[in-house]
Every structure is written in structure tokens, then in C-alpha cells.
Design an enzyme around this catalytic site. Structure first.
Site, short mmCIF file in Angstrom:
data_model
loop_
_atom_site.label_atom_id
_atom_site.label_comp_id
_atom_site.label_asym_id
_atom_site.label_seq_id
_atom_site.Cartn_x
_atom_site.Cartn_y
_atom_site.Cartn_z
CB SER A 119 -12.20 1.88 26.46
OG SER A 119 -12.09 0.65 25.83
N GLY A 176 -3.78 -5.95 18.58
CA GLY A 176 -2.41 -6.37 18.26
C GLY A 176 -2.35 -7.66 17.46
CG ASP A 223 -4.64 -1.70 8.05
OD1 ASP A 223 -4.69 -2.67 7.29
OD2 ASP A 223 -3.65 -1.46 8.78
CG ASP A 275 -0.51 0.00 2.54
OD1 ASP A 275 0.69 -0.29 2.74
OD2 ASP A 275 -1.30 0.29 3.47
N GLY A 303 -3.06 -8.01 14.12
CA GLY A 303 -2.92 -7.84 12.67
C GLY A 303 -4.26 -7.81 11.96
C1 GLA Z 1 -0.27 -2.57 8.42
C2 GLA Z 1 -0.45 -1.14 7.93
C3 GLA Z 1 -0.96 -1.12 6.47
C4 GLA Z 1 -0.12 -2.02 5.57
C5 GLA Z 1 0.08 -3.40 6.21
C6 GLA Z 1 1.03 -4.26 5.42
O1 GLA Z 1 -1.51 -3.22 8.53
O2 GLA Z 1 -1.38 -0.45 8.73
O3 GLA Z 1 -0.96 0.20 6.00
O4 GLA Z 1 1.09 -1.42 5.24
O5 GLA Z 1 0.57 -3.30 7.54
O6 GLA Z 1 0.47 -4.60 4.20
#
Ligand code: GLA
Length: 379
Positions: free
Chosen positions: A70, A125, A175, A39, A127
């Protein structure tokens, strides 16, 4: 256990503030089917939204304060109130994400204070973009309170600015665009350079397949990990070759040794995204598997952003019959995905659990990801 959602977030707001919120907005986490670390190189990505979301219940305040609370394990945790007029980077912990969004929107003329109550079920955290779902839901809430309409492209850029300049993570546009623009039953094919988008139908179940998410529970941070270093390497490669971004290169040859694998990953990964989209369009789902596995190998060996837990997750899933598997997101922890024939789902899960136990790793969390709706106003 009480389920998390817009109603329970509104109730938590009412419990804390004694009045109903003016509205509740929510935004999902995401799985990126393929297109990793492309990206910020102006390349291609193919994410889909997951059902797990972050909800933000909000009401305006007249004193210019932003209050943040929260819901954590059923109890409401409050953060130090922030004065929007003097707000500056340096806010610690989870409050930095909504604070960063408020800080960026202040520069867009949105200067009213607000009470925000946050709840969500995107694992942190992992991903799966929990921080971006929080930022996007906050942005929609603050814009909604101010009665300001904005395009998804603008909101994505503002959220990126909050991440980059306030939180301190030099992330790209994957994201937040996924969280804002994905739709149920589709993956989002995004050309980050042009902003062009295509909703590609993605129904693994119809093909007897599941996308199994394997959350290694190795927590990662894009502020402190090698993410910035990889990004800087790519920018240096583009500069040396006199192009705007690595997207514009078709070979790594001639670049300094240490930059070649980075560039090779980006070139091959962009090609894998295009190939995956072509396979989805022609209903050849099973053939996507090898592309996922090639993506993992490239992220592990060339881009060097994997970790032992992600490698074990991917290889154990493949050995047990997954058609392909790969780490997703920034790396250094977080989640992997595996494309699994539905009848083998239990075997694959068992094999991954056993492989983790054999290595002495903590047990991962697994679930099937089904493409869900993007961000919006719920109440
Ligand atoms: C994270 C970042 C994204 C992208 C991914 C790897 O999620 O927020 O912008 O770079 O890593 O693809």
C-alpha cells in the site's frame, strides 16, 4: 505533492515488482444523500460516488501467494504475503480487506495468486466508505486477472461476504453497490430488497447549491461500534412481528420499548428517501434540506448512532444557513453532509470550524462532493 491515480499506482507497482502491472482497477468512496441504516432492513438508499477513489494495480502470480502493498504518504508499505489456499479470517489491519475479498473469490473458484499494490485518497474511517472502495477495486482486479465476468449484484454480495465473514463487520449492501453502480452527475436510488436501481440526475450546482462534506475526523469502526447491536435489534423486531425485515412494518407500536425507536427510524427514513427522490425528479432541490435534518434527528434520537462532533457539525452548518444537514454512514464518528447555498459556503465552513474549536474538538476537514463515476478498469 505527487497526485494519486491509476498511473502513479502503476508506477508504484513497477517500482516494487520491477514489471508493469497487468492492469489497474479503481473504485470510489461514496456519500449517502439519504437512507441510513435502511440497507440491512431491505429498504431504500440514495448514495452518490465521490471523486476520491482507491486504485489497485495487479498482476497474476503462479505460486498461489497474494502479496499486498500500500502506498502510504508516498512510501510503499508491504504486508505479510498470504497463501491463498490456506487463507482464513484473522488477518489484521488494512490487509484484512483485500485478503477477505481474495478469500471469498477463492470460494468462487478464483484460486490464482496475485501481486496487488494499492493507493487511494478516500480518507480512512471517515464514513466515506474507504474500506468498501478498497474491497471493490480488489474484487475487480482479481476477477479481471482471472478473466471472469460477474454482475455488479454478485460482486456486491461477495464484497459483503468479505466484510461480514472475514473482516467481521455486519454491514449491508449500500457501500459496495454505490461504489460499483454509481455514475457521474447522478445519485443511485436503490431498492435493496429487489435490487432495482434508478440513476437519478443530481446536479446541486445547477440549483446554486453544494453538498459540503464535513469529516469530523472522529474515526469509527463498524467492527467494534454499536452497529451490530442496532442491526440485531432490527432483526429481532422483524422476527417478533413475523415479517422478513423492518421494511415490511408500518408502525413500531406493540414492539418492546427498546426496539420501538429503531423501527421508527427505519420506517421514517425509508419514507424520507422516497420523498427525496420525488423532490429531485421534480427539481425541488431546496426542499430536500428539511428531510436531511429530519434524518439526522432520527439517527441521533431514535437510532442513537450520532456523536457530539456530528451533532455540532450538523447544527453549526444549519445555523450558518445550510438548508439541511445530517450525519452519513454507520455513525459514531465519520462525516456529516450539509446542503449549502453556494454563496454561503465560506460562512458555513467558518461557522463549523468555530463551533468545533469552541467545543475543544479537533478541526474537521471539509470539501464539496460532486457525484463521480463508479468502479471500473482504468489501465
Ligand atoms: C455503513 C455500512 C452500510 C450501511 C451504513 C448505514 O456504511 O457499511 O452497509 O448500513 O453504514 O446506512
Amino acid at each position: 505533492m505527487k497526485s494519486t491515480g491509476s498511473n502513479s499506482t502503476a508506477e508504484a507497482f513497477a517500482g516494487l515488482h520491477g514489471v508493469a502491472p497487468a492492469g489497474v482497477w479503481s473504485a470510489p468512496g461514496r456519500v449517502n444523500l439519504i437512507g441510513e441504516h435502511t440497507d440491512y432492513n431491505d429498504g431504500f438508499v440514495l448514495p452518490f460516488a465521490i471523486p476520491q477513489r482507491t486504485w489497485v494495480a495487479a498482476a497474476p502470480r503462479s505460486d498461489g501467494l497474494i502479496t499486498l502493498a500500500s502506498v502510504v504518504d508516498g512510501s510503499v508499505v508491504t504486508a505479510q504475503p498470504l497463501d491463498l489456499a490456506s487463507l482464513a479470517p484473522g488477518v489484521e489491519g488494512w490487509a484484512a480487506y483485500p485478503a477477505g475479498v481474495a478469500w471469498v473469490l477463492r470460494q468462487q473458484g478464483i484460486t490464482g495468486g496475485a501481486d496487488l499494490v494499492i493507493d487511494g485518497d478516500v480518507p480512512h474511517g471517515s464514513g466515506l466508505s474507504s474500506s468498501h472502495s478498497l474491497e471493490v477495486a480488489t474484487a475487480l482486479g482479481l476477477l479481471g486477472l482471472a478473466g471472469v465476468e460477474a454482475s455488479a449484484a454478485d460482486i456486491a454480495k461477495w464484497v459483503q461476504q468479505a466484510e461480514n465473514d472475514f473482516v467481521g463487520a455486519p454491514t449491508g449492501l449500500l457501500d459496495q453497490t454505490a461504489s460499483l453502480c454509481c455514475t457521474a452527475a447522478h445519485a443511485l436510488f436503490l431498492d435493496v430488497r429487489s435490487g432495482q436501481q434508478e440513476q437519478v440526475p443530481f446536479d446541486a450546482a445547477r440549483h446554486g447549491l453544494e453538498v459540503l462534506v464535513i469529516d469530523t475526523r472522529v474515526s469509527h469502526s463498524l467492527v467494534t461500534s454499536g452497529y451490530a447491536e442496532r442491526r440485531a435489534g432490527c432483526e429481532e423486531a422483524a422476527r417478533l412481528r413475523g415479517v422478513a425485515a423492518v421494511r415490511d412494518l408500518d408502525t413500531e407500536a406493540g414492539l418492546p420499548d427498546e426496539l420501538q425507536p429503531l423501527v421508527r427510524h427505519v420506517i421514517t427514513e425509508n419514507a424520507r428517501v422516497l420523498d427525496t427522490v420525488a423532490l429531485l425528479r421534480s427539481d425541488r432541490y431546496e426542499e430536500i434540506g428539511p428531510l436531511l435534518s429530519a434524518s439526522h434527528a432520527s439517527l441521533r434520537d431514535d437510532y442513537r448512532v450520532s456523536c457530539p462532533e456530528l451533532d455540532v457539525a450538523a447544527s453549526a452548518a444549519e445555523k450558518a444557513g445550510a438548508l439541511g444537514a445530517r450525519m452519513i454512514g454507520g455513525g459514531f464518528g465519520g462525516s456529516a453532509i450539509a446542503l449549502v447555498p453556494a454563496p454561503l459556503r465560506a460562512d458555513v465552513e467558518q461557522a463549523v470550524l468555530e463551533a468545533f474549536a469552541a467545543q475543544g474538538f479537533g478541526a474537521p476537514r471539509m470539501f464539496t462532493a460532486i457525484p463521480a463515476a463508479g468502479a471500473g478498469r482504468d489501465l
